[in-house]
Design an enzyme around this catalytic site. Sequence first.
Site, PDB file in Angstrom:
ATOM      1  CD  GLU A  54      -2.665  -1.189   2.596  1.00 54.88           C
ATOM      2  OE1 GLU A  54      -3.583  -2.011   2.647  1.00 54.88           O
ATOM      3  OE2 GLU A  54      -2.399  -0.409   3.545  1.00 54.88           O
ATOM      4  CB  CYS A  63      -3.881  -6.848  -4.877  1.00 52.81           C
ATOM      5  SG  CYS A  63      -5.240  -5.665  -4.738  1.00 52.81           S
ATOM      6  CD  GLU A  65      -4.838 -11.394  -4.878  1.00 54.51           C
ATOM      7  OE1 GLU A  65      -5.895 -11.789  -4.372  1.00 54.51           O
ATOM      8  OE2 GLU A  65      -4.319 -10.285  -4.605  1.00 54.51           O
TER       9      GLU A  65
END
Length: 157
Positions: A54, A63, A65
């Site tokens: 983040e 993210c 993934e």
Amino acid sequence: MSATTWAIQPTDSERLVKAAFEAKEFAYCRYSKFRVGAALLTASGDIVKGANIENASYGGTICAERTALVKAVSEGIRSFTALAVVTDVSSAISPCGMCRQVIREFCAQSMPILLVPADYAARLVAGEPDGGIRETSIGELLPDSFGPEQLDLPRSG
């Protein structure tokens, strides 16, 4: 296991889940406090890990993934056989919409995606054979999706 996904060997599944938990430890989630780890199994048997990262602008967040996919693709790896995703939540959490679209870009629609609950190990000890893993695929998570093959379709005009 879903009838529409490929099968992966139990040893590969175990390695992948372990790697996703390891990846989660490196999550930088100062704002949401929601750690996610992901691990991609490549066609050659290697594992590429990713964690959510983040930042203060929120929009620049990536993210777990997508982190794993970007790491792999940027190193020339574009063939994958499975993905595992884990959070700190004791239920299996599915990838967000943006991750689903990126997974769709680089992974076969029938590739297994293992959604792993945070209490996976405790469930195994308690006798739950699969540890609560929900196995799915991008074809199931993103039905009727738009992918690179649509860009090759003939167009009028």
